[in-house]
Design a protein around this motif. Structure first.
Motif, PDB file in Angstrom:
ATOM      1  N   ASP A   1      55.152  24.595   0.998  1.00 56.42           N
ATOM      2  CA  ASP A   1      53.979  24.675   1.875  1.00 56.42           C
ATOM      3  C   ASP A   1      53.885  23.354   2.621  1.00 56.42           C
ATOM      4  O   ASP A   1      53.510  22.326   2.045  1.00 56.42           O
ATOM      5  N   ARG A   2      54.242  23.372   3.900  1.00 63.26           N
ATOM      6  CA  ARG A   2      54.233  22.143   4.700  1.00 63.26           C
ATOM      7  C   ARG A   2      52.829  21.595   4.895  1.00 63.26           C
ATOM      8  O   ARG A   2      52.636  20.381   4.948  1.00 63.26           O
ATOM      9  N   ALA A   3      51.851  22.464   4.994  1.00 65.32           N
ATOM     10  CA  ALA A   3      50.474  22.005   5.204  1.00 65.32           C
ATOM     11  C   ALA A   3      49.986  21.171   4.022  1.00 65.32           C
ATOM     12  O   ALA A   3      49.300  20.173   4.197  1.00 65.32           O
TER      13      ALA A   3
ATOM     14  N   LEU B   1      55.513  25.975  -3.922  1.00 64.90           N
ATOM     15  CA  LEU B   1      54.741  27.090  -4.463  1.00 64.90           C
ATOM     16  C   LEU B   1      55.687  28.145  -5.027  1.00 64.90           C
ATOM     17  O   LEU B   1      56.788  28.336  -4.505  1.00 64.90           O
ATOM     18  N   LEU B   2      55.237  28.820  -6.054  1.00 63.29           N
ATOM     19  CA  LEU B   2      55.881  30.045  -6.491  1.00 63.29           C
ATOM     20  C   LEU B   2      55.000  31.178  -6.009  1.00 63.29           C
ATOM     21  O   LEU B   2      53.801  31.227  -6.324  1.00 63.29           O
ATOM     22  N   LEU B   3      55.567  32.050  -5.201  1.00 64.59           N
ATOM     23  CA  LEU B   3      54.827  33.203  -4.699  1.00 64.59           C
ATOM     24  C   LEU B   3      55.171  34.391  -5.577  1.00 64.59           C
ATOM     25  O   LEU B   3      56.335  34.772  -5.690  1.00 64.59           O
TER      26      LEU B   3
END
Length: 90
Positions: A22-24, A29-31
């Motif tokens: 997640d660049r933001a 993350l693990l989705l």
């Protein structure tokens, strides 16, 4: 699971699990279906090494070379085993 069996295990993400950055938030993350798990610290790069070709021993050796003096030999196998218990790795 015996330590030798864990060392020889070749972890890979479960079919419904995706690793994304997640660049933001500048975090990995693990989705999962209906869930997102935020990975902190070095967890994302460790999971990124879980491609089904490397054994836990290979992953530990790689990380020990990158981070000499760290406790990867004990921490990483335990971390990966927790992810397997959750069903995120197979």
């Amino acid at each position: 699971m015996r330590a030798a069996a864990v060392a020889d295990w070749r972890p890979v993400l479960a079919p419904a699990v995706v690793l994304r950055h997640d660049r933001a938030r500048d975090t990995d993350l693990l989705l999962l279906p209906e869930r997102v798990v935020v990975l902190h610290g070095g967890a994302g790069p460790i999971v990124g090494l879980c491609d089904g070709t490397r054994s836990v021993r290979d992953i530990v050796d790689d990380l020990a070379e990158r981070f000499p003096g760290s406790s990867v030999a004990t921490d990483v196998p335990a971390f990966l085993e927790r992810l397997r218990t959750e069903g995120w790795l197979r």
